[in-house]
Design an enzyme around this catalytic site. Sequence first.
Site, PDB file in Angstrom:
ATOM      1  N   TRP A  28      38.855 -14.099 -14.077  1.00 13.39           N
ATOM      2  CA  TRP A  28      39.218 -13.815 -15.466  1.00 13.39           C
ATOM      3  C   TRP A  28      40.530 -14.472 -15.880  1.00 13.39           C
ATOM      4  O   TRP A  28      40.782 -14.674 -17.061  1.00 13.39           O
ATOM      5  CB  TRP A  28      39.312 -12.303 -15.711  1.00 13.39           C
ATOM      6  CG  TRP A  28      40.232 -11.591 -14.743  1.00 13.39           C
ATOM      7  CD1 TRP A  28      39.851 -10.926 -13.609  1.00 13.39           C
ATOM      8  CD2 TRP A  28      41.661 -11.494 -14.802  1.00 13.39           C
ATOM      9  NE1 TRP A  28      40.962 -10.432 -12.963  1.00 13.39           N
ATOM     10  CE2 TRP A  28      42.082 -10.763 -13.676  1.00 13.39           C
ATOM     11  CE3 TRP A  28      42.635 -11.954 -15.688  1.00 13.39           C
ATOM     12  CZ2 TRP A  28      43.424 -10.476 -13.415  1.00 13.39           C
ATOM     13  CZ3 TRP A  28      43.970 -11.676 -15.431  1.00 13.39           C
ATOM     14  CH2 TRP A  28      44.349 -10.933 -14.307  1.00 13.39           C
ATOM     15  N   ASN A  29      41.387 -14.817 -14.894  1.00 12.59           N
ATOM     16  CA  ASN A  29      42.713 -15.312 -15.312  1.00 12.59           C
ATOM     17  C   ASN A  29      42.658 -16.736 -15.859  1.00 12.59           C
ATOM     18  O   ASN A  29      43.488 -17.130 -16.663  1.00 12.59           O
ATOM     19  CB  ASN A  29      43.738 -15.175 -14.173  1.00 12.59           C
ATOM     20  CG  ASN A  29      43.362 -15.950 -12.937  1.00 12.59           C
ATOM     21  OD1 ASN A  29      42.217 -16.380 -12.788  1.00 12.59           O
ATOM     22  ND2 ASN A  29      44.298 -16.133 -12.038  1.00 12.59           N
TER      23      ASN A  29
ATOM     24  N   LYS B 148      28.674 -18.057 -12.890  1.00 13.39           N
ATOM     25  CA  LYS B 148      28.911 -16.689 -13.336  1.00 13.39           C
ATOM     26  C   LYS B 148      30.393 -16.523 -13.592  1.00 13.39           C
ATOM     27  O   LYS B 148      31.209 -16.783 -12.731  1.00 13.39           O
ATOM     28  CB  LYS B 148      28.463 -15.699 -12.270  1.00 13.39           C
ATOM     29  CG  LYS B 148      28.692 -14.265 -12.669  1.00 13.39           C
ATOM     30  CD  LYS B 148      28.548 -13.328 -11.494  1.00 13.39           C
ATOM     31  CE  LYS B 148      28.847 -11.891 -11.920  1.00 13.39           C
ATOM     32  NZ  LYS B 148      30.214 -11.741 -12.458  1.00 13.39           N
TER      33      LYS B 148
ATOM     34  N   SER C   7      39.374 -12.554  -5.485  1.00 19.87           N
ATOM     35  CA  SER C   7      40.146 -11.825  -4.476  1.00 19.87           C
ATOM     36  C   SER C   7      39.652 -12.128  -3.057  1.00 19.87           C
ATOM     37  O   SER C   7      38.483 -12.476  -2.842  1.00 19.87           O
ATOM     38  CB  SER C   7      40.055 -10.319  -4.731  1.00 19.87           C
ATOM     39  OG  SER C   7      38.746  -9.887  -4.443  1.00 19.87           O
TER      40      SER C   7
ATOM     41  N   GLU D 204      38.452 -19.810  -2.935  1.00 17.05           N
ATOM     42  CA  GLU D 204      39.857 -19.870  -3.357  1.00 17.05           C
ATOM     43  C   GLU D 204      40.284 -18.440  -3.627  1.00 17.05           C
ATOM     44  O   GLU D 204      39.965 -17.868  -4.670  1.00 17.05           O
ATOM     45  CB  GLU D 204      40.000 -20.724  -4.627  1.00 17.05           C
ATOM     46  CG  GLU D 204      39.582 -22.166  -4.471  1.00 17.05           C
ATOM     47  CD  GLU D 204      40.392 -22.938  -3.443  1.00 17.05           C
ATOM     48  OE1 GLU D 204      41.426 -22.416  -2.964  1.00 17.05           O
ATOM     49  OE2 GLU D 204      39.979 -24.048  -3.105  1.00 17.05           O
TER      50      GLU D 204
ATOM     51  N   GLU E 270      50.342  -9.507  -3.252  1.00 10.90           N
ATOM     52  CA  GLU E 270      50.488 -10.359  -4.431  1.00 10.90           C
ATOM     53  C   GLU E 270      50.711  -9.474  -5.650  1.00 10.90           C
ATOM     54  O   GLU E 270      50.017  -8.468  -5.813  1.00 10.90           O
ATOM     55  CB  GLU E 270      49.183 -11.141  -4.556  1.00 10.90           C
ATOM     56  CG  GLU E 270      49.107 -12.138  -5.638  1.00 10.90           C
ATOM     57  CD  GLU E 270      47.792 -12.921  -5.564  1.00 10.90           C
ATOM     58  OE1 GLU E 270      47.814 -14.095  -5.887  1.00 10.90           O
ATOM     59  OE2 GLU E 270      46.740 -12.350  -5.194  1.00 10.90           O
TER      60      GLU E 270
HETATM   61  O1  LIG Z   1      44.817 -18.726 -10.205  1.00 10.45           O
HETATM   62  C1  LIG Z   1      44.383 -19.734  -9.760  1.00 10.45           C
HETATM   63  C2  LIG Z   1      44.807 -21.171  -9.893  1.00 10.45           C
HETATM   64  C3  LIG Z   1      45.741 -21.473 -10.968  1.00 10.45           C
HETATM   65  C4  LIG Z   1      46.193 -22.900 -11.025  1.00 10.45           C
HETATM   66  O2  LIG Z   1      45.471 -23.849 -10.665  1.00 10.45           O
HETATM   67  O3  LIG Z   1      47.320 -23.114 -11.431  1.00 10.45           O
END
Ligand SMILES: O=CCCC(=O)O
Length: 472
Positions: free
Chosen positions: A162-163, A186, A217, A238, A368
Amino acid sequence: MAPAFSASLKDPGLFVEGSYINGQWVASQTGKTFNVYNPANEALVGQCPESTTEDINAAIQAAAKAFPTWRSQSGRQRGRILRRFFELIVENKEDIGNIITAENAKAKGDAEGEALLSAGFFEWFSEEAPRIYGDVIPHSNPSSRTQVIKEPIGVCGLTTPWNFPMAMGARKVAAALAAGCTVVMKSDGLTPSPLMRWLPSHSARSDVVKKISFTGSTRVGKILMQQSSNTLKKLSLELGGNAPFIVFDDANLENTVTAAVISKSKVTDQTCVCANRFFVQEGIYEKFTKRFVENMKKCSVGDGQKNSVTHGPLTNGIEKAGGHIHDAVNKGVTILLGGKALTSLGKNFHELTILGNVDDSTKSNSEESFGSVAAISKFKTEDEVVRGANNAEVGLASYLMTSDLGKAHRVSERLEFGMVGINTGVISDSAAPFGSFKHSGMGREGSKYGIDDYINIKTIVTGDINTVHSSL
Ligand SMILES: O=CCCC(=O)O
């Protein structure tokens, strides 16, 4: 429908509340939807299809059917299509940024930056698609030849967080399509729209899906790995980070503070590469903390739609931020900035917080943050800081600030992290391999290495029909 929101876009057609399966925008087969709310003001942004197993299977089957056609395009042809994605994203970056901010509430600058980061992946992989070179290897037997060719792995299941609802998807899908794979994507349920423009949904257990790429996560990554084990899928994971940010006495103070603010502030600290544990050498500790606090004070927390806002709300990290601060205070840590929830702004807002004289016993160091809590510890020697920085289960990003080139190389080679930023708070770039060590995952994204995650290597040995091939 959310007419009020889409009407605010230059091109309202960019906001689609559907799943893209087999060349069409479709509803869920059950007709069910779920609501998407803006985490800043809880306004309804839109409604998305609630995909079921049948919908997911339909997407997987469509991707499998499209695979032979897509893989048979030349790399150059695939590259041209990817380049068009790049151009369209750049042309529509403002609308795309507005959609991201509406769903995620990240600051406008972050959201438009995400659109451009996404475009960069399409541009990069449009250029990589025609360059998927094989190899010719001298065989041990003089009458034989060994040829190595690279083939697309097949249907890929891509799951994004989501970020970065768009950029993390772009990083995966551009590489997969460049390689000749087809995909089922997805997105996270909290912020789905930018990804709805491509392909949603996947299943880790499907044998049709040959590869999974997941950003999220560590906990979920491990579950996906278990679920994929029966079908022995190739995996790119990742996962979480806990980035150390090391400041040596000889660092340039102003540039270091700027890098620290940038690295801590991206998407209000809600990225896996955000600096989390600050290790500052004793000779520069007082000067650094003072300037860091001063610069963080200049930031503005609020609804990302407002131009003046630099830090949006926490999407789901408000309790964790409170927990880390509470734990630190109980252990005698000093609060140098912030420390409280900003309830006057809404339920998801928190003051930017800096904790001083922290040690490894605090949760702010062992976990984190994802909640804009910067934890600063003091160190004396290079050995001590390398030990402290490496004292983490995870190993994604790390940062170090120094004017001594020898020290920069020495320390970066000792850090157990997939990425090291030297004298910078920004590592991500479409041309740079993004990936990790330890429990932060496996595989590499972006860069010339990123395409390998979507490739099978095939060996073709050719003998001479007129020469008997005996064993050596
Ligand atoms: O949160 C994951 C990666 C963010 C980024 O590539 O700067």
